[in-house]
Each structure stands twice: as structure tokens, then as C-alpha cells.
Design a protein around this motif. Structure first.
Motif, PDB file in Angstrom:
ATOM      1  N   ASN A 127       1.005  -1.228   0.056  1.00  0.00           N
ATOM      2  CA  ASN A 127      -0.184   0.012   0.093  1.00  0.00           C
ATOM      3  C   ASN A 127       0.808   1.284   0.045  1.00  0.00           C
ATOM      4  OD1 ASN A 127      -2.477  -1.547  -0.002  1.00  0.00           O
ATOM      5  ND2 ASN A 127      -2.450  -1.654   2.089  1.00  0.00           N
ATOM      6  N   LYS A 128       2.052   1.148  -0.366  1.00  0.00           N
ATOM      7  CA  LYS A 128       2.975   2.300  -0.620  1.00  0.00           C
ATOM      8  C   LYS A 128       3.183   2.440  -2.333  1.00  0.00           C
ATOM      9  CE  LYS A 128       4.863   2.383   4.045  1.00  0.00           C
ATOM     10  NZ  LYS A 128       3.970   1.288   4.708  1.00  0.00           N
ATOM     11  N   ILE A 129       3.096   3.648  -2.417  1.00  0.00           N
ATOM     12  CA  ILE A 129       3.923   4.071  -3.745  1.00  0.00           C
ATOM     13  C   ILE A 129       4.738   5.188  -3.863  1.00  0.00           C
ATOM     14  CG2 ILE A 129       1.688   3.324  -4.955  1.00  0.00           C
ATOM     15  CD1 ILE A 129       0.928   6.217  -5.356  1.00  0.00           C
ATOM     16  N   GLY A 130       5.547   5.283  -4.626  1.00  0.00           N
ATOM     17  CA  GLY A 130       6.544   6.321  -4.528  1.00  0.00           C
ATOM     18  C   GLY A 130       7.283   6.635  -5.881  1.00  0.00           C
ATOM     19  N   PHE A 131       8.041   7.635  -6.022  1.00  0.00           N
ATOM     20  CA  PHE A 131       9.137   7.878  -7.256  1.00  0.00           C
ATOM     21  C   PHE A 131      10.327   8.509  -6.480  1.00  0.00           C
ATOM     22  CE2 PHE A 131       6.310  11.465  -6.838  1.00  0.00           C
ATOM     23  CZ  PHE A 131       6.859  12.427  -6.940  1.00  0.00           C
TER      24      PHE A 131
END
Length: 469
Positions: free
Chosen positions: A127-131
Motif C-alpha cells: 500500500n505504498k507508492i513513490g518515485f
């Protein structure tokens, strides 16, 4: 010179003279340590100016500068000729390359980006997203040499501007005029004037003040290995990108097209009077074709017209100074005293040093182990390709090496074994385009230039992680 948004003149100046005529071209301010510290302070205070512009705005500045130089190409070319002794053809070529470098920088500014991060590749990342994106380092110190006084400056300023950095430029004390004109054009094209500081004068006096501080976040230096070592020893915790002296080889196999190899190696040896870090300096020729190659190489060298660099028919101009020409002759004379043979050349007339070809130079001689930086080529016979590769890979480092052969398997075997940042197949070592990665292997450099690769050096990743509740 340019400090904190102001063009500054000083009573204390440095004379810039034409290497061919000896005439005074111009004078530039001789900066003091105090001037250097002011430039460092200004760069730090104004480091956010370019970073706050959009990528499109930075790209537009670079594109406009390129268009302005296209309109003034002949003026830039003549300036290069006057301060370096390069031929007018070489001056035009360098100016065209500068235009290309700025255009490449503009294109990279628009497309340079980061990547998404797959946080869910670990169970804790559910449940984690990023860039991550790439952010400018802050303040870049760019130190450039005399031999490509325009395009090598563009190779530092273009990527630095494209990536949003503040820059302090220290151009060559012998040939700063093209660099100063480029800076004027960039400002005319819309570059915020306080995002760029330019210091002129003696590197020996200024480099300590420019380098030994906690504000500079990267030093991009092109020049000699000895100076690079001194900078590295005093720079502290700072990113270093060095393009230093190289001593690469061209290997000529018995199945090579000899006429093509001669043509390309002659051009690669004597362009810019050999004052080129990827110049052809050592040619290793299979013994079965050595005499034929040497005869043809000397015959082709005899056809080179050298002299007045302003003349359209001149093929090779002067070295940067009479002192430089005499220094090359001293090294050649020392080799002759130890048994080397001159096939052609080794004459000096002020800053003009004739195209020179040697044989019989010992593998332990200074000429064999160091970058000559002059129009001198050494021919060596070899019997076995392994010996040729081992000789080429001797300590000292190289930027480019080359092999001429019609055997693709032999070519790729050499590619895998030669210790250089680029191996050229059926092309001389002096070939380069401005988009490719460029730098030295071993002690010939640190990091890579070439617009995209410079931008990677001049930035660092900054990540964000978003937890989806």
C-alpha cells in the motif's frame, strides 16, 4: 569577469596573445583570491534561481543561445583561431559542436527525469507508492582548458544549466575569450545573470580559494593529470568529475584496410596540432605490414600544410604557445638521444611545431608513457595481438583506444580487453560526438561527460514515499 550579476574590470589584467602572430588580442581581469571568494558566495546565495525555473524555461534559454551562436558562427570561429592557433576550419567545427552541445542540453532538460519506486517489492511496502526525481547539486565549479575553449565550456555550462545548477566558471587563463563570449550569449538568451559567475586569471592562485570550501558541491575539471591530483587532494567531500590526460593506442592488424587506417590516423594525429586528449599518439602496427604502413603514413604526413591558421588552405595551425612547442621538441630530442628515429618533422618556428613521426622509441621513454599534447606520432611494430593489447593497457590510463581490422571477432575481442572508456573499430581515437559518454579509464579521469551523463553527475536522486491508508 562576472561576479554576482556584474561584469567587472580590473587594473590588474592578463594579456591574451595570438599564438601565430604574437599580437595582443585582448586583456582580461586578473582575479584575486578575494574575487574568487565573492564568486563562491554569490553562487551559494543564488543557487536556487535556475532550480526554480521550469525545465521548459531552462531548455528555451539553451535553445535561444544556440540560435544566437548560429548567427554569429564566423565570429566565434575567428575568436577560437585568434586565441588558440587552431585553423579556421577547426574553429568553425568547434563552434558547430558548441551549438550541438547546447541543443542536446536543451533536449535533455525537457526529458531528464527519475523513476517510480516499487515499494511493494517488499512486504513492508504494501500500500505504498513513490518515485524519485533528480535534483541539482547546487553549486558547480567548472574548470576548463585552452584546447577546446568553446565547446568544452559548453559541455559544462549546458548540462549544469539544464539540470538547474548555479555555476562558477574558471576558463583557461591562456584562452578565455571564447568562453566569455559564450557566457554573454547565454545571458542575452535569458539566463538569469546571477546564476553564473565567471572568474579569469591564474588557476594556481584561484583554485585553492575556489576549491577549499564547503559550498562547492561538484568540481568538473578538464585538464592535466597533475592538476587533477592536486584538486582531488584538497577538494574535501565533494563530487568530482575529471577528464584528464590520456595516452591511447591505435592497433593496426595485418588484415586492415591500410589506406583507410593511414588516412584516419593522420587526421587524428595532427588535428588541432595534437593538442587533444584523444589524439592519435601511439600506433601499433603488425610487423608484416609495418614498413608499408610507415611509408604511407609519412607520405600522407608530408601533404599536411601547416602555418597561418587564418588561411583556408592550412591543415594544421600552431600550438598554444612557443613554450609548449619547445617543450614537445625537448621530449622528442631526449627520445632521439636514446635511439629514436625521426621519419619526418621535429622542427620548431615559434609556436609552430611540424607534424612529427617517430620510430624506435623505447617503451620506457617519457613519450611512450605520457600524453604528449602535440603533433607527434610514434610507430611501434608488434608480432602478437596479446603483446599489443598489454602494451596499450600499461599503467597511465586512456580515454580512447582503437583497432583497425576486417575481422569482427578480433575487433570485439580487443574491445573486451582494451582498458579505455571507448574502443573504436576502424576509426581513429580522436572520433567523438557530443551525446556519447566521454571520460578516462584509470588515471585518465573520473566520471563521464556527454550531456546526459554530465547531468546525471550534476544531480542526485530525491525520493518520496506515499502511504495509501
Amino acid at each position: 569577469m562576472l561576479i554576482n550579476g556584474m561584469w567587472i574590470s580590473k587594473d590588474n589584467t592578463t594579456d591574451i596573445t595570438n599564438p601565430y602572430t604574437g599580437e595582443l588580442i585582448d586583456t582580461v581581469p586578473y582575479a584575486s583570491t578575494k574575487d574568487a571568494l565573492k564568486a563562491v558566495s554569490s553562487a551559494w546565495t543564488n543557487k536556487h534561481i535556475l532550480a526554480c525555473l521550469t525545465a521548459q524555461e531552462r531548455a528555451d534559454i539553451l535553445d535561444k543561445a544556440a540560435l544566437l551562436i548560429i548567427k554569429r558562427l564566423e565570429d566565434f570561429a575567428q575568436r577560437i583561431v585568434a586565441e588558440t592557433g587552431k585553423t579556421i576550419e577547426e574553429g568553425r567545427k568547434e563552434t558547430s559542436r558548441c551549438i550541438n552541445t547546447l541543443q542536446l542540453s536543451a533536449s535533455q532538460a525537457r526529458s531528464f527525469n527519475g523513476e517510480s519506486i516499487p515499494f511493494d517489492s517488499m512486504s513492508s511496502g504494501k500500500n505504498k507508492i513513490g518515485f524519485y526525481k533528480r535534483e541539482p547539486l547546487g553549486v558547480i565549479l567548472a574548470i576548463t582548458p585552452f584546447n577546446d575553449p568553446l565547446n568544452l565550456v559548453a559541455h559544462k555550462l549546458g548540462p549544469a544549466i539544464a539540470s538547474g545548477n548555479s555555476v562558477i566558471l574558471k576558463p583557461s587563463g591562456m584562452a578565455p575569450l571564447s568562453a566569455l563570449r559564450l557566457c554573454e550569449v547565454l545571458i542575452e538568451a535569458g539566463l538569469p545573470i546571477k546564476s553564473l559567475n565567471v572568474i579569469t586569471g591564474s588557476g594556481r592562485e584561484l583554485n585553492k580559494a575556489l576549491i577549499n570550501n564547503d559550498i562547492i558541491r561538484m568540481i568538473s575539471f578538464t585538464g592535466g593529470t597533475a592538476t587533477g591530483k592536486k584538486i582531488a587532494a584538497t577538494a574535501g567531500i565533494v563530487r568530482l568529475s575529471f577528464e584528464l590526460g590520456g595516452c591511447g593506442s591505435c592497433i593496426i592488424m595485418p588484415d586492415a584496410n591500410i589506406n583507410q587506417a593511414v588516412k584516419k590516423c593522420v587526421k587524428g594525429a595532427f588535428s588541432a596540432a595534437g593538442e587533444n586528449c584523444i589524439s592519435v599518439q601511439k600506433i601499433l602496427v603488425h610487423r608484416s605490414i609495418f614498413n608499408e604502413f610507415a611509408d604511407k603514413f609519412v607520405a600522407s604526413t608530408k601533404l599536411i600544410t601547416y602555418g597561418d591558421p587564418r588561411c583556408e588552405k592550412t591543415m594544421m595551425g600552431t600550438m598554444i604557445s612557443e613554450k609548449a612547442a619547445k617543450q614537445v621538441q625537448r621530449h622528442v630530442d631526449n627520445a632521439i638521444n636514446k635511439g629514436a628515429k625521426v621519419l619526418i618533422g621535429n622542427t620548431v618556428n615559434k609556436a609552430l611545431y611540424s607534424p612529427t613521426v617517430l620510430t624506435g622509441v623505447s617503451e620506457d621513454d617519457w613519450l611512450s608513457k605520457h600524453e604528449i599534447f602535440g603533433p607527434v606520432v610514434i610507430l611501434y611494430p608488434f608480432d602478437d595481438i596479446k603483446n599489443a593489447i598489454d602494451f596499450s593497457n600499461a599503467p597511465g590510463g586512456a580515454i580512447h583506444m582503437a583497432i583497425f581490422t576486417s575481422d569482427i571477432n578480433q575487433a570485439f575481442s580487443a574491445f573486451n580487453k582494451l582498458e579505455a572508456s571507448m574502443v573504436l573499430i576502424n576509426e581513429s581515437t580522436d572520433f567523438r560526438i557530443d551525446a556519447m559518454p566521454f571520460g578516462g579509464a584509470g588515471t585518465a579521469g573520473l566520471g563521464r561527460e556527454g550531456v546526459k551523463f554530465s547531468m546525471e553527475e550534476m544531480t542526485e536522486p530525491k525520493a518520496v514515499c506515499i502511504s495509501l491508508i
